[in-house]
Scaffold this active site. Sequence first.
Site, PDB file in Angstrom:
ATOM      1  CD1 TRP A  43      -1.512  -5.608   4.485  1.00 10.35           C
ATOM      2  CD2 TRP A  43      -1.134  -4.968   2.370  1.00 10.35           C
ATOM      3  NE1 TRP A  43      -0.642  -4.556   4.524  1.00 10.35           N
ATOM      4  CE2 TRP A  43      -0.389  -4.146   3.236  1.00 10.35           C
ATOM      5  CE3 TRP A  43      -1.051  -4.743   1.005  1.00 10.35           C
ATOM      6  CZ2 TRP A  43       0.436  -3.116   2.783  1.00 10.35           C
ATOM      7  CZ3 TRP A  43      -0.230  -3.727   0.551  1.00 10.35           C
ATOM      8  CH2 TRP A  43       0.507  -2.912   1.431  1.00 10.35           C
ATOM      9  CG  HIS A  44      -4.148  -3.368  -0.925  1.00 10.84           C
ATOM     10  ND1 HIS A  44      -3.696  -4.516  -1.499  1.00 10.84           N
ATOM     11  CD2 HIS A  44      -3.210  -2.433  -1.196  1.00 10.84           C
ATOM     12  CE1 HIS A  44      -2.536  -4.282  -2.114  1.00 10.84           C
ATOM     13  NE2 HIS A  44      -2.220  -3.029  -1.939  1.00 10.84           N
ATOM     14  N   GLY A  45      -7.239  -3.585   2.709  1.00  4.99           N
ATOM     15  CA  GLY A  45      -8.301  -2.974   3.495  1.00  4.99           C
ATOM     16  C   GLY A  45      -9.440  -3.929   3.773  1.00  4.99           C
ATOM     17  CG  PHE A  49      -3.057   0.600   1.633  1.00  2.00           C
ATOM     18  CD1 PHE A  49      -4.393   0.256   1.783  1.00  2.00           C
ATOM     19  CD2 PHE A  49      -2.671   1.266   0.485  1.00  2.00           C
ATOM     20  CE1 PHE A  49      -5.308   0.558   0.790  1.00  2.00           C
ATOM     21  CE2 PHE A  49      -3.582   1.558  -0.513  1.00  2.00           C
ATOM     22  CZ  PHE A  49      -4.896   1.207  -0.360  1.00  2.00           C
ATOM     23  CB  ALA A  53      -2.299  -9.504  -2.186  1.00  2.00           C
TER      24      ALA A  53
END
Lengths: 85, 548
Positions: free
Chosen positions: B345-347, B548, B342
């Site tokens: 996923w954000h960066g 995102f 997770a």
Amino acid sequence: MNSDEIYAEVRTIIAEILDQPDLQISADTKADEVEGWDSFNHINIVVAVEAHFGIKINTAEIEELRNVGELVELIERKRKKQKAS
Amino acid sequence: MLFNSNVFLFAFLPIAILGFYWLAQGRGVHAAKVWLCLASFVFYGWWNPAFVLLLLGSIAFNYTLSLRLTDSDDDAGRGQTLLLAAGIAANLLLLGYYKYLFPLMGFLHRLGWVHVDFGSGILPIGISFFTFTQIGYLVDCRQGMVKERGLLNYVLFVTFFPHLIAGPILHHREIMPQFANTATYRFKADNLASGLTLFGFGLIKKVLLADQISPWAEQGFAHASGLALAQSWSVALAYSMQLYFDFSGYSDMAIGLGIMFGVKLPLNFNSPYKSSSVIEFWQRWHMTLTRYLTLLLYNPISLWVARRRQDRGLPSGRQAASTLLGFTSMIVFPTMTTMFLAGIWHGAGLQFIVYGLLFGIYLSVNHAWRAFYPPSPKRPDQPIALHLWSSIWPVALTYLAVLVTQVFFRANSARDAVELLAGMVGANGSGLPLPIPLNDLKYFGPPQHWLIEHRLIFVAPREVYNSVTLPLVTNLALALALAVIAFGAPNVYQIMGDWSPALTKVRANFKWPVHWTPSRPWALGIAVLMFLACQHFDHPARFLYFQF
């Protein structure tokens, strides 16, 4: 094995996993109505059911289950399918 | 196109709604669906028309694959599993290409391993969201859970513009049947009223609250090192409030827009800062992401671990989880893996990895607390002070833990985050005394001598006051005012009660005295606030989650 027998065995499994020997449940019982039946124990119940009945339940089916009755129905369906094949 | 822009609010939206219901009535449901698809593509392409092709390509690929996955009766086939794996890999490769390739190349360039500077690529807006939605659909196709398979309903499910760019992350089972149902296409005045209200609330949150505090957060994080105690806290709090009001405002607008077209979208925020544990926080913050991660990562990993334990004859259940080994394999491992993914996923960046891992640790500690120290029943004869204390400290501790992760989430690098956190524990001094102009000392009255003596304020020229004290005090006050709303006020879904157009109803354990009804006073009040919000459309700010 008919659905009443499956139901009785499922009840025993759930009681064992939740560590509550006197657990009272019915076909309409939902997970969030039973103390200790959280997402973690949900997975454990499913895996114990799989091992006991010799079936495999996939993640999407786990998500679809709404109450104990539906779990019993799913087991029955899977067992029938297994026998047929 | 931004929700908070004139072209969206006064041209796109009215035309899209009018066309939708006019076509549904005159030309039938099919025409209305096509119209809504076209409108969604226009909405997407407004920002960069070239990426419409990318979106179309992604939909065509995934839909074709989904037909192959649902086509066969052989639901235990190995070939189908391979096909699904290839499909997921292709989706992730596309996401990886746009999201991680350029940052990775930049990182290698800085290390001197790659000689060409790739610069920074453009991230197609919403790519994570439409990729995620479709991966979820493919997995369910493989598991035989997909009942609604029409092409047009699928395209609508993916592209429906309210959720296309930043969620809520939809599940096909809750949306595709709604698009297949003809009742959805019948105009209902109540839907428009509740939709506009929710959209209005979201717009106010975004434009009148989040965007007001954002310059302070932006400026603070741009120069994160060396900030004194008061400054660094004000910056962290400002960002925390900005993020909440920005993203929850966006979600409110999305759900409001959905019901204007007769479609109910799932709830995405439920007053998360009021949570009294980190587990609860994730049940109330970006709820559709939590649901998605639970379904596609946490549950499969837990299931895999539990099955392995079963095969080896190891115990399962609550008792097994209270041993160190059992706890580590059954709870820590799935939690850390899920939150790590997770995070990235954000960066691309160490700060996002730290963000994910921190939450993984928090959640594991929270689970351990539950397993090893089960909650003791509340005593009714508890004194009020003790009762208050026992309900406040878990909320405060949870928020503090969340705030630390948000510093990593926002910082330009992990080092910046650590610098700001160091400032928050006083590594760069308290920031006191504050400069006050001589002429303003009179406002303090007699305590001014005490304040000067204890080095809380000092006399300084007005320019110094204007550049130091004034912005700090106003922004800190603004952040605290926003915190009062976030911690103390009912959320819009509680205010709307049974009128709430979200799929999930919010459980109310307390009846709020204020309730929305479709009435003239409410319409007028919201219209006035929306009018005020529209005055800020000259410099529309993007939503934080668009990145995102």
